[in-house]
Scaffold this active site. Sequence first.
Site, PDB file in Angstrom:
ATOM      1  N   TYR A  63       0.872  -1.185   0.000  1.00 45.95           N
ATOM      2  CA  TYR A  63       0.000   0.000   0.000  1.00 45.95           C
ATOM      3  C   TYR A  63       0.903   1.228   0.000  1.00 45.95           C
ATOM      4  O   TYR A  63       1.594   1.512   0.981  1.00 45.95           O
ATOM      5  CB  TYR A  63      -0.919   0.022   1.224  1.00 45.95           C
ATOM      6  CG  TYR A  63      -1.916  -1.131   1.291  1.00 45.95           C
ATOM      7  CD1 TYR A  63      -2.275  -1.858   0.153  1.00 45.95           C
ATOM      8  CD2 TYR A  63      -2.512  -1.484   2.496  1.00 45.95           C
ATOM      9  CE1 TYR A  63      -3.184  -2.903   0.222  1.00 45.95           C
ATOM     10  CE2 TYR A  63      -3.422  -2.526   2.575  1.00 45.95           C
ATOM     11  CZ  TYR A  63      -3.751  -3.232   1.435  1.00 45.95           C
ATOM     12  OH  TYR A  63      -4.652  -4.259   1.509  1.00 45.95           O
ATOM     13  N   PHE A 215     -13.211  -5.423   1.610  1.00 41.06           N
ATOM     14  CA  PHE A 215     -14.340  -4.672   1.038  1.00 41.06           C
ATOM     15  C   PHE A 215     -15.630  -4.895   1.858  1.00 41.06           C
ATOM     16  O   PHE A 215     -16.704  -5.130   1.286  1.00 41.06           O
ATOM     17  CB  PHE A 215     -14.592  -5.042  -0.431  1.00 41.06           C
ATOM     18  CG  PHE A 215     -13.492  -4.658  -1.392  1.00 41.06           C
ATOM     19  CD1 PHE A 215     -12.521  -3.721  -1.041  1.00 41.06           C
ATOM     20  CD2 PHE A 215     -13.440  -5.205  -2.674  1.00 41.06           C
ATOM     21  CE1 PHE A 215     -11.513  -3.354  -1.945  1.00 41.06           C
ATOM     22  CE2 PHE A 215     -12.436  -4.841  -3.578  1.00 41.06           C
ATOM     23  CZ  PHE A 215     -11.478  -3.920  -3.207  1.00 41.06           C
ATOM     24  N   PRO A 216     -15.561  -4.843   3.196  1.00 40.68           N
ATOM     25  CA  PRO A 216     -16.785  -5.084   3.992  1.00 40.68           C
ATOM     26  C   PRO A 216     -17.872  -4.044   3.730  1.00 40.68           C
ATOM     27  O   PRO A 216     -19.053  -4.311   3.948  1.00 40.68           O
ATOM     28  CB  PRO A 216     -16.285  -4.994   5.441  1.00 40.68           C
ATOM     29  CG  PRO A 216     -15.059  -4.131   5.371  1.00 40.68           C
ATOM     30  CD  PRO A 216     -14.415  -4.495   4.053  1.00 40.68           C
ATOM     31  N   LEU A 217     -17.449  -2.863   3.252  1.00 39.81           N
ATOM     32  CA  LEU A 217     -18.422  -1.803   2.949  1.00 39.81           C
ATOM     33  C   LEU A 217     -18.618  -1.669   1.438  1.00 39.81           C
ATOM     34  O   LEU A 217     -19.210  -0.703   0.974  1.00 39.81           O
ATOM     35  CB  LEU A 217     -17.947  -0.456   3.521  1.00 39.81           C
ATOM     36  CG  LEU A 217     -17.736  -0.424   5.032  1.00 39.81           C
ATOM     37  CD1 LEU A 217     -17.116   0.896   5.474  1.00 39.81           C
ATOM     38  CD2 LEU A 217     -19.068  -0.653   5.758  1.00 39.81           C
ATOM     39  N   GLY A 218     -18.063  -2.607   0.677  1.00 36.38           N
ATOM     40  CA  GLY A 218     -18.197  -2.549  -0.780  1.00 36.38           C
ATOM     41  C   GLY A 218     -16.919  -2.096  -1.460  1.00 36.38           C
ATOM     42  O   GLY A 218     -16.836  -2.107  -2.681  1.00 36.38           O
ATOM     43  N   PHE A 220     -14.077   0.260  -3.101  1.00 39.89           N
ATOM     44  CA  PHE A 220     -13.914   1.594  -3.704  1.00 39.89           C
ATOM     45  C   PHE A 220     -15.266   2.231  -4.054  1.00 39.89           C
ATOM     46  O   PHE A 220     -15.366   3.448  -4.172  1.00 39.89           O
ATOM     47  CB  PHE A 220     -13.008   1.503  -4.940  1.00 39.89           C
ATOM     48  CG  PHE A 220     -11.594   1.110  -4.583  1.00 39.89           C
ATOM     49  CD1 PHE A 220     -10.727   2.027  -3.999  1.00 39.89           C
ATOM     50  CD2 PHE A 220     -11.131  -0.179  -4.796  1.00 39.89           C
ATOM     51  CE1 PHE A 220      -9.423   1.666  -3.650  1.00 39.89           C
ATOM     52  CE2 PHE A 220      -9.835  -0.552  -4.447  1.00 39.89           C
ATOM     53  CZ  PHE A 220      -8.982   0.377  -3.873  1.00 39.89           C
TER      54      PHE A 220
HETATM   55  N1  LIG Z   1      -6.570  -8.883   0.935  1.00 28.33           N
HETATM   56  C1  LIG Z   1      -6.899  -8.079  -0.046  1.00 28.33           C
HETATM   57  O1  LIG Z   1      -6.721  -8.381  -1.203  1.00 28.33           O
HETATM   58  C2  LIG Z   1      -7.517  -6.751   0.261  1.00 28.33           C
HETATM   59  C3  LIG Z   1      -8.133  -6.011  -0.769  1.00 28.33           C
HETATM   60  C4  LIG Z   1      -8.711  -4.809  -0.435  1.00 28.33           C
HETATM   61  C5  LIG Z   1      -8.690  -4.353   0.878  1.00 28.33           C
HETATM   62  N2  LIG Z   1      -8.075  -5.086   1.854  1.00 28.33           N
HETATM   63  C6  LIG Z   1      -8.082  -4.668   3.263  1.00 28.33           C
HETATM   64  O2  LIG Z   1      -9.429  -4.539   3.663  1.00 28.33           O
HETATM   65  C7  LIG Z   1      -9.643  -3.252   4.242  1.00 28.33           C
HETATM   66  C8  LIG Z   1     -11.058  -2.820   3.974  1.00 28.33           C
HETATM   67  O3  LIG Z   1     -11.283  -2.660   2.592  1.00 28.33           O
HETATM   68  P1  LIG Z   1     -11.418  -1.251   1.876  1.00 28.33           P
HETATM   69  O4  LIG Z   1     -10.919  -0.177   2.764  1.00 28.33           O
HETATM   70  O5  LIG Z   1     -10.811  -1.392   0.536  1.00 28.33           O
HETATM   71  O6  LIG Z   1     -12.957  -1.162   1.605  1.00 28.33           O
HETATM   72  P2  LIG Z   1     -14.225  -0.920   2.570  1.00 28.33           P
HETATM   73  O7  LIG Z   1     -13.838  -0.980   3.996  1.00 28.33           O
HETATM   74  O8  LIG Z   1     -15.288  -1.822   2.071  1.00 28.33           O
HETATM   75  O9  LIG Z   1     -14.672   0.534   2.156  1.00 28.33           O
HETATM   76  C9  LIG Z   1     -13.817   1.624   2.156  1.00 28.33           C
HETATM   77  C10 LIG Z   1     -14.523   2.736   1.380  1.00 28.33           C
HETATM   78  O10 LIG Z   1     -15.694   3.099   2.076  1.00 28.33           O
HETATM   79  C11 LIG Z   1     -15.628   4.478   2.467  1.00 28.33           C
HETATM   80  N3  LIG Z   1     -16.189   4.546   3.816  1.00 28.33           N
HETATM   81  C12 LIG Z   1     -15.678   4.012   4.953  1.00 28.33           C
HETATM   82  N4  LIG Z   1     -16.486   4.246   5.995  1.00 28.33           N
HETATM   83  C13 LIG Z   1     -17.536   4.944   5.518  1.00 28.33           C
HETATM   84  C14 LIG Z   1     -18.707   5.473   6.106  1.00 28.33           C
HETATM   85  N5  LIG Z   1     -18.963   5.331   7.401  1.00 28.33           N
HETATM   86  N6  LIG Z   1     -19.579   6.153   5.308  1.00 28.33           N
HETATM   87  C15 LIG Z   1     -19.335   6.296   3.977  1.00 28.33           C
HETATM   88  N7  LIG Z   1     -18.250   5.812   3.354  1.00 28.33           N
HETATM   89  C16 LIG Z   1     -17.345   5.132   4.125  1.00 28.33           C
HETATM   90  C17 LIG Z   1     -14.178   4.853   2.406  1.00 28.33           C
HETATM   91  O11 LIG Z   1     -14.033   6.217   2.068  1.00 28.33           O
HETATM   92  P3  LIG Z   1     -13.487   7.308   3.146  1.00 28.33           P
HETATM   93  O12 LIG Z   1     -12.016   7.139   3.195  1.00 28.33           O
HETATM   94  O13 LIG Z   1     -13.940   8.597   2.568  1.00 28.33           O
HETATM   95  O14 LIG Z   1     -14.166   7.000   4.444  1.00 28.33           O
HETATM   96  C18 LIG Z   1     -13.680   3.972   1.268  1.00 28.33           C
HETATM   97  O15 LIG Z   1     -13.977   4.565   0.005  1.00 28.33           O
HETATM   98  C19 LIG Z   1      -8.582  -2.386   3.576  1.00 28.33           C
HETATM   99  O16 LIG Z   1      -8.372  -1.203   4.290  1.00 28.33           O
HETATM  100  C20 LIG Z   1      -7.417  -3.329   3.502  1.00 28.33           C
HETATM  101  O17 LIG Z   1      -6.716  -3.309   4.729  1.00 28.33           O
HETATM  102  C21 LIG Z   1      -7.507  -6.291   1.556  1.00 28.33           C
END
Ligand SMILES: NC(=O)c1ccc[n+]([C@@H]2O[C@H](COP(=O)([O-])OP(=O)(O)OC[C@H]3O[C@@H](n4cnc5c(N)ncnc54)[C@H](OP(=O)(O)O)[C@@H]3O)[C@@H](O)[C@H]2O)c1
Length: 295
Positions: A63, A215-218, A220
Site C-alpha cells: 500500500y 471490502f466489507p463496505l463494498g 472503492f
Molecule cells: N486482501 C486483499 O486483497 C484486500 C483487498 C482490499 C482491501 N483489503 C483490506 O481490507 C480493508 C477494507 O477494505 P477497503 O478499505 O478497501 O474497503 P471498505 O472498507 O469496504 O470501504 C472503504 C470505502 O468506504 C468508504 N467509507 C468508509 N467508511 C464509511 C462510512 N462510514 N460512510 C461512507 N463511506 C465510508 C471509504 O471512504 P473514506 O475514506 O472517505 O471514508 C472507502 O472509500 C482495507 O483497508 C485493507 O486493509 C484487503
Amino acid sequence: MQRIDQAGSFRLGDYDIKRLGYGAMQLAGPGVFGPPRDRGAALAVLREAAAHGVDHIDTSDFYGPHVTNQVIREALHPYPDGLTIVTKVGAVRGDDGSWNPAQDATALTAAVHDNLRNLSLDVLDVVNMRFMGDGDGHGPAEGSVEPQLAALARLQDQGLIRHIGLSNATPKQVEQARGIVEVVCVQNQYNIAHRDDDGMIDALAADGIAYVPFFPLGGFSPLQSETLSDVSARLGATPMQVALAWLLRRSPNILLIPGTSSVAHLHENLAAASVELSDEAVAALNGIGVTNAER
Ligand SMILES: NC(=O)c1ccc[n+]([C@@H]2O[C@H](COP(=O)([O-])OP(=O)(O)OC[C@H]3O[C@@H](n4cnc5c(N)ncnc54)[C@H](OP(=O)(O)O)[C@@H]3O)[C@@H](O)[C@H]2O)c1
C-alpha cells in the site's frame, strides 16, 4: 466514546482480537499509491482508532508502496500493548501504480523484510499470503499454493513471522495450505451483497479459524441498496453501520477491518458494535446478497 468491546472478540492464533478492527489501505494516496493527500489526517485516523480500543490493524507494504506502513509506524510506534498488526505479501507495485504478482521465495522474503523495516518490528504478528487470482485480481483462481506456503513456513521457522493467513484463496487452496502450515485466518472479498464465501465462512468457523472480509463496505464503491437504506432508517443507524452489524451477526469468526481515511467515518464504523439487528431486519438484509452462481 464508542464501546467496540460490544462486538466481542475472537482468538487469532495466540492473540485475542476485538472483532471490530481497522483496515489501513485507504491511508495511502489515490489508487492506494503514493503519499496520503493529508498526512496529518491519516495519522489522526490511526491514533483515534487506537484511542477507541482498536487492537487489530490490517495493512501491507504494497500500500503506497511502503507509505501505509510508514504512516502506521509514525502514528503508533512504540505500539500499544495488545495491538496486532496483520500484513500481507504477494505483490509489488509498478512505477505506474500497477499491482504485479511477486510470489516466489525471493520476493516473499524481501516483502517480509520490507514490512519489518517499515513497521519497525522484529517479528510480524500475522502475514497473509495474498494470491493474485484472475480478472480484477479481487477474486481467487485455482492453482497450487505449495511454493508460496513453503517459503512463508521457512520465514516462520526463522522467527520473522508468528502466524500465517491466506488472502484471495479458494476452499481447495485453504485445504492445501492447512496441510503445510497452521492457517489462522482467511481474508477474501465478502460483504452483505457479495456472498460467494458463505460456505467457506461456516467451515472455517467450525475449525476456529478467523474469516476477515475485505471490502466489507463494498470497497472503492461503497454499498448502495434500497433494503439497506430502509432497514438503517428504521433502526436509526447508517447503511454502513448496518452492513457491518450484519457481518458481525453473520458468524462469530468474522473479524472486521473497514477502511476509511476519515475520522468521522471511523467513529461511525466503530459505533456499529452497538447496532442490534432484529431477526426481521436480518431476514430482509439476507435478501440483498448474491453468489457467483446467481450472477
Ligand atoms: N486482501 C486483499 O486483497 C484486500 C483487498 C482490499 C482491501 N483489503 C483490506 O481490507 C480493508 C477494507 O477494505 P477497503 O478499505 O478497501 O474497503 P471498505 O472498507 O469496504 O470501504 C472503504 C470505502 O468506504 C468508504 N467509507 C468508509 N467508511 C464509511 C462510512 N462510514 N460512510 C461512507 N463511506 C465510508 C471509504 O471512504 P473514506 O475514506 O472517505 O471514508 C472507502 O472509500 C482495507 O483497508 C485493507 O486493509 C484487503
